[in-house]
Design an enzyme around this catalytic site. Structure first.
Site, PDB file in Angstrom:
ATOM      1  N   HIS A 257      -6.521 -16.514  -1.211  1.00 17.75           N
ATOM      2  CA  HIS A 257      -6.493 -14.916  -1.572  1.00 17.75           C
ATOM      3  C   HIS A 257      -7.712 -14.247  -1.377  1.00 17.75           C
ATOM      4  O   HIS A 257      -7.706 -13.339  -0.632  1.00 17.75           O
ATOM      5  CB  HIS A 257      -6.045 -14.921  -2.847  1.00 17.75           C
ATOM      6  CG  HIS A 257      -5.828 -13.753  -3.619  1.00 17.75           C
ATOM      7  ND1 HIS A 257      -7.016 -13.109  -4.124  1.00 17.75           N
ATOM      8  CD2 HIS A 257      -4.991 -12.616  -3.347  1.00 17.75           C
ATOM      9  CE1 HIS A 257      -6.780 -11.877  -4.752  1.00 17.75           C
ATOM     10  NE2 HIS A 257      -5.443 -11.634  -4.262  1.00 17.75           N
TER      11      HIS A 257
ATOM     12  N   TYR B  31     -16.938  19.178  15.901  1.00 15.85           N
ATOM     13  CA  TYR B  31     -17.289  17.934  15.833  1.00 15.85           C
ATOM     14  C   TYR B  31     -17.341  17.448  14.178  1.00 15.85           C
ATOM     15  O   TYR B  31     -16.817  18.394  13.371  1.00 15.85           O
ATOM     16  CB  TYR B  31     -18.926  18.148  15.929  1.00 15.85           C
ATOM     17  CG  TYR B  31     -19.749  19.001  15.262  1.00 15.85           C
ATOM     18  CD1 TYR B  31     -20.126  18.379  14.041  1.00 15.85           C
ATOM     19  CD2 TYR B  31     -19.739  20.235  15.440  1.00 15.85           C
ATOM     20  CE1 TYR B  31     -20.718  19.456  13.066  1.00 15.85           C
ATOM     21  CE2 TYR B  31     -20.388  21.071  14.608  1.00 15.85           C
ATOM     22  CZ  TYR B  31     -20.761  20.595  13.438  1.00 15.85           C
ATOM     23  OH  TYR B  31     -21.441  21.629  12.552  1.00 15.85           O
TER      24      TYR B  31
ATOM     25  N   ARG C 188      12.406 -13.743   0.274  1.00 12.43           N
ATOM     26  CA  ARG C 188      10.858 -13.047   0.331  1.00 12.43           C
ATOM     27  C   ARG C 188      10.959 -11.629   0.457  1.00 12.43           C
ATOM     28  O   ARG C 188      11.649 -11.069   1.062  1.00 12.43           O
ATOM     29  CB  ARG C 188      10.409 -13.721   1.698  1.00 12.43           C
ATOM     30  CG  ARG C 188       9.942 -15.158   1.749  1.00 12.43           C
ATOM     31  CD  ARG C 188       9.748 -15.638   3.151  1.00 12.43           C
ATOM     32  NE  ARG C 188       9.578 -17.062   3.311  1.00 12.43           N
ATOM     33  CZ  ARG C 188       8.564 -17.934   2.902  1.00 12.43           C
ATOM     34  NH1 ARG C 188       7.257 -17.268   2.950  1.00 12.43           N
ATOM     35  NH2 ARG C 188       8.408 -18.933   3.084  1.00 12.43           N
TER      36      ARG C 188
ATOM     37  N   MET D 179       3.242  -9.034  -3.442  1.00 13.83           N
ATOM     38  CA  MET D 179       4.564  -8.876  -3.952  1.00 13.83           C
ATOM     39  C   MET D 179       5.222 -10.546  -4.102  1.00 13.83           C
ATOM     40  O   MET D 179       4.502 -11.305  -3.643  1.00 13.83           O
ATOM     41  CB  MET D 179       5.525  -8.193  -3.012  1.00 13.83           C
ATOM     42  CG  MET D 179       5.304  -6.782  -3.281  1.00 13.83           C
ATOM     43  SD  MET D 179       6.364  -5.536  -2.415  1.00 13.83           S
ATOM     44  CE  MET D 179       6.360  -6.252  -0.807  1.00 13.83           C
TER      45      MET D 179
ATOM     46  N   LYS E 291       7.665  -8.931   7.954  1.00 15.62           N
ATOM     47  CA  LYS E 291       7.968 -10.221   8.054  1.00 15.62           C
ATOM     48  C   LYS E 291       9.416 -10.239   8.780  1.00 15.62           C
ATOM     49  O   LYS E 291       9.871 -11.395   9.551  1.00 15.62           O
ATOM     50  CB  LYS E 291       7.897 -10.814   6.674  1.00 15.62           C
ATOM     51  CG  LYS E 291       7.732 -12.103   6.571  1.00 15.62           C
ATOM     52  CD  LYS E 291       7.947 -12.566   5.114  1.00 15.62           C
ATOM     53  CE  LYS E 291       6.190 -12.627   4.372  1.00 15.62           C
ATOM     54  NZ  LYS E 291       6.421 -12.731   3.076  1.00 15.62           N
TER      55      LYS E 291
ATOM     56  N   GLY F 252       0.276 -11.409  -0.638  1.00 16.51           N
ATOM     57  CA  GLY F 252       0.227 -11.852  -1.922  1.00 16.51           C
ATOM     58  C   GLY F 252       0.411 -10.873  -2.861  1.00 16.51           C
ATOM     59  O   GLY F 252       0.284 -11.084  -4.198  1.00 16.51           O
TER      60      GLY F 252
ATOM     61  N   SER G 231     -19.859  25.422   9.493  1.00 21.36           N
ATOM     62  CA  SER G 231     -19.915  23.869   9.113  1.00 21.36           C
ATOM     63  C   SER G 231     -19.064  23.846   7.875  1.00 21.36           C
ATOM     64  O   SER G 231     -19.423  24.642   6.908  1.00 21.36           O
ATOM     65  CB  SER G 231     -21.211  23.478   8.820  1.00 21.36           C
ATOM     66  OG  SER G 231     -21.106  22.058   8.295  1.00 21.36           O
TER      67      SER G 231
ATOM     68  N   CYS H 157     -19.280  18.637   7.798  1.00 19.82           N
ATOM     69  CA  CYS H 157     -20.487  17.914   7.217  1.00 19.82           C
ATOM     70  C   CYS H 157     -20.257  17.297   5.689  1.00 19.82           C
ATOM     71  O   CYS H 157     -21.348  16.740   5.556  1.00 19.82           O
ATOM     72  CB  CYS H 157     -21.763  18.823   7.521  1.00 19.82           C
ATOM     73  SG  CYS H 157     -21.725  20.184   6.075  1.00 19.82           S
TER      74      CYS H 157
ATOM     75  N   ARG I  74       2.597 -12.898  12.550  1.00 14.57           N
ATOM     76  CA  ARG I  74       1.993 -11.525  12.233  1.00 14.57           C
ATOM     77  C   ARG I  74       0.811 -11.244  12.809  1.00 14.57           C
ATOM     78  O   ARG I  74       0.172 -12.095  13.175  1.00 14.57           O
ATOM     79  CB  ARG I  74       2.165 -10.982  10.795  1.00 14.57           C
ATOM     80  CG  ARG I  74       1.090 -11.751  10.146  1.00 14.57           C
ATOM     81  CD  ARG I  74       1.045 -11.662   8.628  1.00 14.57           C
ATOM     82  NE  ARG I  74       0.268 -12.685   8.028  1.00 14.57           N
ATOM     83  CZ  ARG I  74       0.033 -12.714   6.679  1.00 14.57           C
ATOM     84  NH1 ARG I  74       0.718 -11.776   5.847  1.00 14.57           N
ATOM     85  NH2 ARG I  74      -0.500 -13.675   5.958  1.00 14.57           N
TER      86      ARG I  74
END
Lengths: 919, 919
Positions: free
Chosen positions: A464, A895, A99, A110, A29, A108, A807, A875, A343
């Site tokens: 919210h 992979y 703030r 803090m 912010k 929401g 694997s 896996c 934002r």
């Protein structure tokens, strides 16, 4: 005020001194306000106290660093100058907002304090200046309420009660309808209530207010809501929050004032069209809280055309500047536009994908930026369920009971709950739960996380509930005013129907429709999603990691291919075994395995397939018959899966699970036996049941996770693995003969010694060679192992000598490395560990880099030393988790393999991992 | 004959070419024959085929290397020359023995062939030369019998049957009473039986006999008996056996011939006195088999004084030469003495200790040699049980049913079994078993291993049963001829009593007495054993590792000190919890812990000790009351243990075990509930039982080993650990006030993350500091953790930052590294793994160096990087295992901790580890 050591770094930045790159120091912010100031946007003057000051505050045991107060006073002086106002002065008083703002947005979560700098006499001065006593008193009332809540920790319900009481007495419905006289009474009552609750008063000295408020915002970083949110979203607990102090501007000074929120693109669909809401004569909190239902942003052009025009122009500039769709808060004070915040806009998954792809098409960002802009989870959310039946069908039409605003898409069906705690309990008991509330608050986050869908009767698209559920990719409907929700009595009224807790309802988070009863939902397929396909095609060009899927059936395998999988990383044969039609043969095989293997050891010449050998006992014969049945079933299974996969690699894991998983439950058997006895059943029947019970008991284990499973079964009951290899090679040979390409990979589970693998490799490749000779053909198979015990990982270099591929079974590896049984840990201590920050993340969701990850890295390194070109993948369920996928990329796997619906997520995450590494 | 590649190394050694240092190449037997030859002892001429040739034979797929046959023929030529005889000749024929011999002695485990080189015509020639047809035929008969068994694998029972049949027909009892005519019939019948069983004849060509026999001895290395023996004794499977080929000498040529075995010291007591047995007119096999009962060695002096004198002189020379008591085989052929074998004598544990200490006193060896000469297990065996009652008491006298020779000391009580398989089954079912057999054979090794004691009705002190049980340190009685043992009918007759399988008997392996019924046995204390104390005192001066004990009670602690422990490495508080008198309070504490902690979180100001706080629910109050009770009990326990340990370190482990271990069994509760319902018990009672059942069910776990235990309990239920620390500090403070030194060490179990330890350290040292302030005193405590999860070991460097000491829990570390549940693995697959050589040793007995050991070494290294002077030890059961102790020494631990009775073993093993490292 107690203060600590002197300030060393620059603790405070005027808006003119910062920019957007400074989010770590100034929060999202604060740094954006600086950036907007630098861009010349109409931002109210102000300054930011850095996150470093917050961390220092904690380091000092919650004390402000020495000297910080003086610096803040100086900074306020600069704001006074810019505004031509004076903080603490009755004449032209300066009010400020205080703030919170961390590096990562935590909506929401803090605390924020508005109208700070006010007291009785300043309120009078303000009223004179505004010519509006009511607004000044209302500002004072709001300040007292927020300050008491945030700084003094007074239960906020008490203020709501006082307000309601006075509205009732005055016979009005809305806060702003209260007269100045009533507001004075409200203020007096607020003060008494605060004194009663805390023994103290809200300070009247604005400077005291400012310093206490700053500390309270610092402390809000560690409140339980914030901690839960960070845990739930995997956010670092050690960043701290910045504090932004900014001159107040007022959207509630009359008809040419107002406040609102604007999105540069539709956050639900991604459509390139300004989208937002506007509340005339109101302060920002009124919009966010969702108490009053706002007007669409288009209405602004009619009421205040000039401000509206300026706003549209600024919104376009901000989007171009930030290279992403923006979520902008603004206030108009007597016709003058102020931008309070911008934002990157939170958005639904389809919107995220569409916006990114559109921005590329519009030439605003590169493909790489687009790939990095979309959260991989969002692509997964595109797979959210839809109702199977046509929405226009009679079935669905007649079930409709209410319509609200679709705030987060997806169809859901579940039992209705009104209370967060009861919803959580029901979800833990395994029920699908839909949480229905008048509105949701940050305290409700547990209930939202537990539910499959959320409906609120109040609030708008930025309330919210809407924001939080979009972040979670969970269906949500807001502002469903047709529902009268009564949490106290645990019911809701829709028209003339009263619907109680526990009743099944369905909801569509896209259309906003709520239905009574169960409606079947199905997942969409990717081919309908053009933008997603574009994005994933770019991802495929970018990633180095392969993406495979875990699939046990031809249907799953087909689904996996449709979603872009390049192979099957885990085909679990025991899932085939558990089919109820097959279970009897599987049971006969397993229950007689011990006897059969004993007999085989003394009759080495008898082939497993050779039934009715001389002197073969009946249980051994039964074993071989069952084995033949299962062999045929498995051959058919593998034939189908290999055919679907058409030459892509298919890793088939040999039997892993503990034997007793396939047997009837011990307790059920005990009960059956007790019943037989109670009913004086025939002795023979009781005897048979007793013998079966004994057999089942002999297979029970104290810790099945660490018991007689995996390759230990393969070594003690060799006939079963031999049968499985026969099925794989037979199926493959038959397909090859029919011109279908196949690449089966035979995987041994749970290896922890080199010798296990050496023996199984010798025995099972022997079987494969024999079959190939018999078939007079060659099957291009690989023979490898899972690495899923810590010892297996430690000696992977040796095991690699006997294994064509690895694997990594990171589920079991995590269980054994930590000593956490997944079945037990979750409910008993793991959630507490994650919530209290003992663990940074659930290690079953995101791979633990220091322990499990270290084992994995060690195994990759040592395995590749032995066999440099070795194929290695993962896996476990981590294969579909973006953070874990990044780890797999870094550590050099070939992979990842995940459930078919996670394949698109993994494709994008793998691309991001490659892009991040090359940054 | 198929042969393989050419010989490269020197494959054969004449006795003149080797010496005692060459055991690896020539085996123990062969290298000792070479050594004796070099010393000028009367050894029959011969040569040795090396172990390398054996390994090459296996490498070639069981084929003799090219050229070996020629070399063997040449070597036989040298023997012919030395003997003045000719192999294969009818006139002055040379017969040879072919013996196995590995580097490590494996008595009776492998095969030996005698009288090789005989056939029908050579037997006739031999008869002419000897002037004794009967002996020549008997030699042929013996050869056929052994050759058929060893080389052709004919079931040996068939020959016993033929022999019995002919003895019966001839009306004689002993083999040597058979006439030449009968022996000719026996030989004819043997040949038919062999042909019938195998389709082949025993080769008549002596050279074929020799080569086939050599191969058979090579192959005997891999027979199941040999593999089992090596597994059971931890012997490497890859050494191979040598083959010794030696000229036959005959102890059965008449009254001036004989054969015997001699020990230079009494192998049962260690007394310095020649001990042994002698059979006149017999071959060596007759002594070892224990079929005829031999005469004591002293009788030899009367029959053959000259040979006897020479033997005594040679025995003394051999003991001096080998620096250890010897076990010598000899044969006297027509008055001429031959030494066939010498080796270090197997001995009972007391004898081992006494011989080593005596040899030091006699100046024959050094203290270091003595320390290395005694197997640490032998010192443990000194702790074998003795009957509690005086042997001369009426109770024991009246129970006596038979008396045999005490062959291996120790008292045992158990149920009687006659059949090896049934004995193994009973032992697996948890019974203490005494195995009674006419005699034992190598095949019986499983039964011997499973039994607590062995009795044989035949055989002498060097029979199979005697030798094997002494090696195992298991009570054994042999030659107990008063028992008529009938395995077929599963009974034995002692006098007029018939005693059946399953009856309880007792035995004393020292006195040789067998008793009917149960006699209580107790363990002796070390202070009665002077030699052992000497040896252990030397060990204490030599070792670097500390030796601590695992002890949970003051009695155990006292016992540990008496046996030389220097501290307590593991005091398990949950063992205190399980005391039935305490269990109710413990249960109330555990069952209400969850509610209490929830209540505490919302009432942070209430101290755990503060009962009856406002609004405290009854279950919370019950928790705090139970907690107070348990606190008092634990304070008393710790006071007693710390007092006994008088300033030595005492590591107290905080609660570790899964909660449900302290609760009633789930199945028992189910049964109770069913009964209540069946009996229509009052609703309130049923309801109460249901609620209790629910609570117990909520604590059940699928894998308790990996569940809610250890520090996870401490973090979720903090009050329990706080209570335990209070008890430790309170007890310590009180003792210090009374002038008693204390060194408590507080140990957190099952740590797998740094954060767990950081939080517990902060909370619990906080409790300790507070108590010390209240007591106005200081307690010198340490705060540390067990390293027992793989992850804990992997990140030990970080954990060391929060831990004063590490104690390695290698039981759990082994379970988790392998993924082996100890409870499940043993019966299901672990024994198979060890027996089949998939694992070199049971990793729960001897630490696995490659996996678990690697984790341990990593943790030691990284822990010491963080905290160089850190105290580190091991408290798993490996702490009492000599091989594991050597590993602990090498890896740099400070101490090992084991059960009190293993402390002497560990002291000696630690000294040996230090000596071996400095070699």
């Amino acid at each position: 005020m107690v203060t600590g050591r002197p300030v060393l770094k620059k603790p405070v930045y005027q808006f003119s001194e910062g920019d957007a790159s400074m989010t770590a120091l100034l929060g999202g912010k604060g740094s954006n306000l600086c950036e907007m100031f630098r861009l010349g946007l109409p931002v109210p003057p102000g300054f930011v106290i850095s996150t470093e000051s917050c961390l220092e505050y904690f380091d000092l045991g919650n004390r402000l660093p020495d000297g910080l107060e003086g610096i803040i006073r100086g900074s306020v002086g600069q704001v006074e100058e810019a505004m031509g106002r004076k903080f603490g002065s009755v004449e032209r008083p300066l009010l400020v907002s205080v703030r919170s703002g961390a590096r990562v947005s935590m909506p929401g979560m803090m605390d924020t304090i508005l109208n700070l700098g006010i007291n009785d006499s300043i309120a009078q001065g303000l009223a004179l200046e505004m010519g509006d006593l009511r607004t000044a008193l209302d500002a004072h009332r709001r300040f007292l309420q927020i300050y008491a809540d945030v700084v003094m920790e007074v239960e906020p319900g008490v203020f709501e009660k006082i307000l309601s009481h006075h509205k009732e007495s005055a016979g009005v419905a809305q806060d702003h309808e209260l007269t100045p006289e009533s507001l004075n009474d409200v203020i007096t009552d607020f003060k008494s209530a605060i004194r009663q609750a805390t023994g103290n008063d809200v300070p009247t000295d604005p400077w005291d207010q400012l310093l206490h408020a700053t500390e309270a915002v610092f402390r809000s970083w560690t409140n339980p809501r914030a901690i839960f949110y960070r845990n739930h979203n995997g956010i670092d607990h050690n960043m701290g929050t910045a504090v932004t102090i900014m001159a107040m501007v007022f959207g509630n000074l009359g008809p040419t004032s107002g406040t609102g929120v604007l999105f540069t693109r539709n956050p639900a669909t991604g459509e390139r069209k300004i989208y937002g809401e506007f509340l005339p004569n109101a302060q920002g909190e009124d919009v966010v809280a969702g108490v009053r239902t706002p007007q669409p942003i288009s209405a602004l052009a009619e009421v205040m055309p000039e401000a509206s025009g300026q706003l549209m122009e600024l919104a376009a500039r901000l989007e171009t500047h930030y290279r992403d769709a923006q979520d902008i808060e603004f206030t108009i004070e007597n016709g003058r536009l102020f931008i309070l915040q911008t934002r990157n806009a939170k958005r639904t998954p389809p919107a995220a994908v569409k916006i990114a792809v559109d921005l590329v098409a519009e030439g605003s960002i590169t493909r790489e930026e687009a790939l990095l802009q979309v959260n991989p989870e969002d692509v997964g959310q595109l797979m959210v369920p839809q109702f199977k039946a046509d929405v226009e069908s009679d079935q669905i039409r007649s079930a409709l009971i209410a319509r609200g605003s679709g705030a987060s898409p997806g169809a859901a069906t579940g039992k209705l709950y009104f209370d967060t705690t009861r919803a959580v309990e029901a979800a833990e008991a395994g029920q699908a739960v839909i949480l229905v509330r008048p509105e949701t608050k940050p305290d409700d986050i547990h209930g939202i996380a537990a539910a499959v869908g959320i409906v609120t009767s109040r609030g708008g698209a930025t309330s919210h509930a809407a924001v939080v559920t979009r972040g979670m990719g969970k269906p949500c409907i807001v502002g469903c005013e047709a529902l009268q929700v009564d949490p106290e009595r645990q019911l809701m009224v829709a028209g003339d129907q009263t619907i109680k807790e526990g009743v099944e309802i369905s909801m569509d988070g896209a259309s906003g429709n709520v239905y009574l009863g169960y409606l079947e939902a199905v997942r969409p397929t990717l081919d309908k999603l053009a933008e997603a396909n574009d994005l994933l095609a770019w991802a495929d060009q970018t990633r180095r990691l392969g993406v495979w899927a875990n699939a046990d059936t031809p249907t799953d395998a087909g689904q996996a291919i449709a979603l872009g999988a390049e192979g099957i990383g885990l085909c679990r044969t025991e899932h085939m075994f558990l089919d109820p039609i097959r279970l009897p043969a599987v049971r006969r095989m397993l229950l007689n395995a011990e006897s059969a293997e004993q007999w085989r050891r003394t009759h080495p010449d008898v082939e497993p397939g050779q039934l009715n050998a001389t002197g073969m006992p009946s249980d051994v014969e039964e074993f071989f018959q069952a084995l033949a049945e299962v062999r045929q079933l498995q051959t058919d299974d593998f034939t189908q899966i290999l055919r679907v996969m058409a030459g892509r690699p298919v890793i088939i894991r040999l039997l892993d699970a503990p034997l007793h998983e396939f047997l009837p439950q011990h307790e059920a058997l005990l009960a059956e036996l007790a019943e037989l006895r109670a009913n004086s059943a025939p002795i023979a029947e009781i005897r048979e049941k007793e013998e079966f019970l004994q057999l089942v008991e002999s297979l029970r284990e104290a810790n099945p996770m660490l018991g007689h499973r995996g390759c230990r079964l393969g070594l003690t009951y060799p006939a079963i693995y031999e049968m499985q290899v026969e099925a794989i090679i037979t199926a493959s040979g038959e397909l090859i003969r029919n011109g279908v390409q196949v690449h089966p990979e035979i995987m041994v589970p749970l290896t922890s010694t080199e010798e296990e693998m050496r023996r199984l490799r010798q025995a099972l490749t022997g079987v494969a060679e024999r079959l190939q000779q018999e078939m007079n053909g060659s099957v291009p198979y690989k023979f490898g192992t899972m690495i899923e015990t810590p010892r297996g990982a430690l000696i992977a270099g040796e095991i690699a000598g006997e294994s064509d591929f690895f694997s990594f079974g990171t589920n079991d590896l995590t269980q054994m490395a930590f000593g956490f049984s997944r079945d037990d840990a979750e409910g008993k201590f793991l959630r507490c560990y994650v919530e209290e920050g003992i663990l940074p993340a659930d290690p079953f969701i995101t791979i633990d880099p220091d322990g499990v990850g270290a084992l994995l890295a060690m195994a990759v390194k040592n395995g590749r030393k032995t066999r440099p070109e070795m194929e290695m993948g993962i896996c476990g369920e981590h294969g579909g988790d973006p953070a874990s996928i990044e780890f797999c990329h870094q550590v050099g796997l070939n992979y990842v393999s995940c459930s078919p619906y996670r394949v698109p997520v993994a494709r994008l995450a793998a691309a991001q991992a490659a892009l991040k590494q090359s940054l």
